[in-house]
Design a protein around this motif. Sequence first.
Motif, mmCIF file in Angstrom:
data_model
loop_
_atom_site.group_PDB
_atom_site.id
_atom_site.type_symbol
_atom_site.label_atom_id
_atom_site.label_comp_id
_atom_site.label_asym_id
_atom_site.label_seq_id
_atom_site.Cartn_x
_atom_site.Cartn_y
_atom_site.Cartn_z
ATOM 1 N N LEU A 121 0.740 -1.231 -0.035
ATOM 2 C CA LEU A 121 0.018 0.011 0.043
ATOM 3 C C LEU A 121 0.848 1.215 -0.135
ATOM 4 O O LEU A 121 0.607 2.140 -0.711
ATOM 5 N N GLY A 122 2.090 1.361 0.816
ATOM 6 C CA GLY A 122 2.871 2.347 0.903
ATOM 7 C C GLY A 122 3.381 2.726 -0.804
ATOM 8 O O GLY A 122 3.365 3.966 -0.950
ATOM 9 N N GLU A 123 3.779 1.716 -1.230
ATOM 10 C CA GLU A 123 4.321 1.935 -2.644
ATOM 11 C C GLU A 123 3.304 2.358 -3.540
ATOM 12 O O GLU A 123 3.655 3.346 -4.338
ATOM 13 N N LEU A 124 2.121 1.868 -3.451
ATOM 14 C CA LEU A 124 0.941 2.167 -4.185
ATOM 15 C C LEU A 124 0.966 3.808 -3.985
ATOM 16 O O LEU A 124 0.348 4.456 -4.905
ATOM 17 N N LEU A 125 1.003 4.092 -2.762
ATOM 18 C CA LEU A 125 0.524 5.773 -2.575
ATOM 19 C C LEU A 125 1.438 6.601 -3.386
ATOM 20 O O LEU A 125 0.940 7.891 -3.486
ATOM 21 N N ASP A 126 2.635 6.124 -3.717
ATOM 22 C CA ASP A 126 3.584 7.123 -4.305
ATOM 23 C C ASP A 126 3.506 6.874 -5.692
ATOM 24 O O ASP A 126 4.308 7.396 -6.553
ATOM 25 N N ARG A 158 -6.307 10.831 0.934
ATOM 26 C CA ARG A 158 -6.847 10.705 2.142
ATOM 27 C C ARG A 158 -5.614 9.878 2.785
ATOM 28 O O ARG A 158 -5.103 10.179 3.967
ATOM 29 N N LEU A 159 -5.105 8.748 2.379
ATOM 30 C CA LEU A 159 -4.021 7.875 2.811
ATOM 31 C C LEU A 159 -2.607 8.633 3.137
ATOM 32 O O LEU A 159 -1.870 8.338 3.897
ATOM 33 N N ARG A 160 -2.403 9.428 2.134
ATOM 34 C CA ARG A 160 -1.107 10.220 2.063
ATOM 35 C C ARG A 160 -1.059 10.928 3.142
ATOM 36 O O ARG A 160 -0.223 11.160 3.955
ATOM 37 N N ARG A 161 -2.266 11.607 3.461
ATOM 38 C CA ARG A 161 -2.450 12.650 4.469
ATOM 39 C C ARG A 161 -2.509 11.996 5.958
ATOM 40 O O ARG A 161 -1.434 12.259 6.806
ATOM 41 N N LEU A 162 -2.938 10.781 5.865
ATOM 42 C CA LEU A 162 -2.718 10.040 7.164
ATOM 43 C C LEU A 162 -1.098 9.391 7.452
ATOM 44 O O LEU A 162 -0.699 9.619 8.517
ATOM 45 N N ARG A 163 -0.707 9.081 6.267
ATOM 46 C CA ARG A 163 0.881 8.796 6.591
ATOM 47 C C ARG A 163 1.637 9.775 7.030
ATOM 48 O O ARG A 163 2.410 9.592 7.784
ATOM 49 N N ASP A 164 1.361 10.855 6.271
ATOM 50 C CA ASP A 164 2.305 12.239 6.753
ATOM 51 C C ASP A 164 1.970 12.656 8.181
ATOM 52 O O ASP A 164 3.014 12.927 8.910
ATOM 53 N N ARG A 165 0.806 12.387 8.559
ATOM 54 C CA ARG A 165 0.570 12.795 10.024
ATOM 55 C C ARG A 165 1.065 11.885 10.874
ATOM 56 O O ARG A 165 1.689 12.422 12.052
ATOM 57 N N ARG A 166 1.208 10.533 10.813
ATOM 58 C CA ARG A 166 1.801 9.708 11.402
ATOM 59 C C ARG A 166 3.200 9.955 11.407
ATOM 60 O O ARG A 166 3.914 9.678 12.508
#
Length: 85
Positions: free
Chosen positions: A43-48, A62-70
């Motif tokens: 999933l992380g690879e997909l987000l990029d 949405r998932l990039r925002r969550l990843r960046d916040r974490r």
Amino acid sequence: MALTERDRAILDFERSWWSESGPKELAIRERFELSTTRYYEVLGELLDSPEAMEHDPLVVRRLRRLRDRRRRERTEGRVAERPGL
């Protein structure tokens, strides 16, 4: 590089996994036959991926925002733990 059928299925799953019964981790193992660790690596690879953004921009953003916040929370937490920095 074009998205695979599995890549599209993962993005589709992320759009609506909470509407399914049972824990997310169990659904990941049953549906994708992946450990949760490997699933989140994929999933992380997909987000990029520009192709993922093209397939479902709302989910990817949405998932990039969550990843960046974490990431930000982890980084800020480390700095807060070390006084004087």
